[in-house]
Design an enzyme around this catalytic site. Sequence first.
Site: not given
Ligand SMILES: NC(=O)c1ccc[n+]([C@@H]2O[C@H](COP(=O)([O-])OP(=O)(O)OC[C@H]3O[C@@H](n4cnc5c(N)ncnc54)[C@H](O)[C@@H]3O)[C@@H](O)[C@H]2O)c1
Length: 306
Positions: A170, A198
């Site tokens: 951000d 967020h």
């Molecule tokens: N904070 C930030 O700045 C920021 C930036 C980008 C994305 N994100 C967040 O990051 C997260 C992941 O994004 P993504 O695009 O990779 O999503 P994605 O859906 O492609 O991947 C998420 C993965 O997490 C796994 N998962 C779910 N529950 C789990 C558990 N209990 N233990 C281990 N793994 C588990 C899923 O099976 C999947 O493989 C999202 O919550 C997204 O909002 C945060």
Amino acid sequence: MVSRAASSRPSKCDPIRVLVTGAAGQIAYSLLYSIAKGDVFGKDQPIILLLLDISPMLPVLDGVVMELQDCALPLLKEVVPTDKEEVAFKDLDAAILVGSMPRKEGMERKDLLKANVSIFKSQGAALDKYAKKTVKVLVVGNPANTNCLIAAKSAPSIPKENFSCLTRLDHNRAASQVAMRVGVPTDNVKNVIIWGNHSSTQYPDVHHAKVTVSGTEMDVFDAVKDDEWLKGDFISGHFVSMGVYSNGKPYSVPDDLIYSFPVVIKDKAWKIVTGLQINDFSREKMDATATELVEERDTAVSFLGA
Ligand SMILES: NC(=O)c1ccc[n+]([C@@H]2O[C@H](COP(=O)([O-])OP(=O)(O)OC[C@H]3O[C@@H](n4cnc5c(N)ncnc54)[C@H](O)[C@@H]3O)[C@@H](O)[C@H]2O)c1
């Protein structure tokens, strides 16, 4: 299942154990390569990568491991894909908690929060039980602030200051927006502050920010010369663009980690800045996001006992 990346190059120090959760997901896909080639923990720091995902994702995780092996990265000493917390969290030096419950169609915000509390409670407890007490934890999975709080609360034997969550994305976005508006490179902009949750109440604050234009450092408001934009679209557009292109895009997270992790891993500590002047405009924005955060925190904490 354990697999080894080929490397015989002697290293300067012992490998550190680094966990990435959600390792079969989109963010992890770009993040892992960056970590494994030394962008995050240093070019001399060997690494053992532990990759956690849920059981149905194990075949995908195997593919991720093979791709890492194909890179033959000299710093990467071992890769351990697993769906078991007791394996993933064992003796950790650093944990990057990316995996979280995505919002499914028709899912209530509360139900989503509940699902994430359950994940981060369990992973916090696993940190407490299996990781080194010096482990540094970065929460990426959203809602990152609240998930981080739940993980920290569930790991009472690990110092609270070892936990942080991602807002660098951000920050970078806000700095870039200002830089583009003024027509300077992004690193000419400094002291941008991101306040709060967020979400759409998040407040990118440039009242203390400076921008260097033709060698002269100036206040952002003087350089941009468009208060209406800075107090309007710049703030409201911040979260809209987040929704449009943040998820899964390779450039969003790794860059952030490169900058933020040395702070948490290299014996440096973050501290709270005191005495910052806050004007009425900022106060109102900060109060709005704080109200939302406190509400989210209270709801999440109420699920902790469940
Ligand atoms: N904070 C930030 O700045 C920021 C930036 C980008 C994305 N994100 C967040 O990051 C997260 C992941 O994004 P993504 O695009 O990779 O999503 P994605 O859906 O492609 O991947 C998420 C993965 O997490 C796994 N998962 C779910 N529950 C789990 C558990 N209990 N233990 C281990 N793994 C588990 C899923 O099976 C999947 O493989 C999202 O919550 C997204 O909002 C945060």
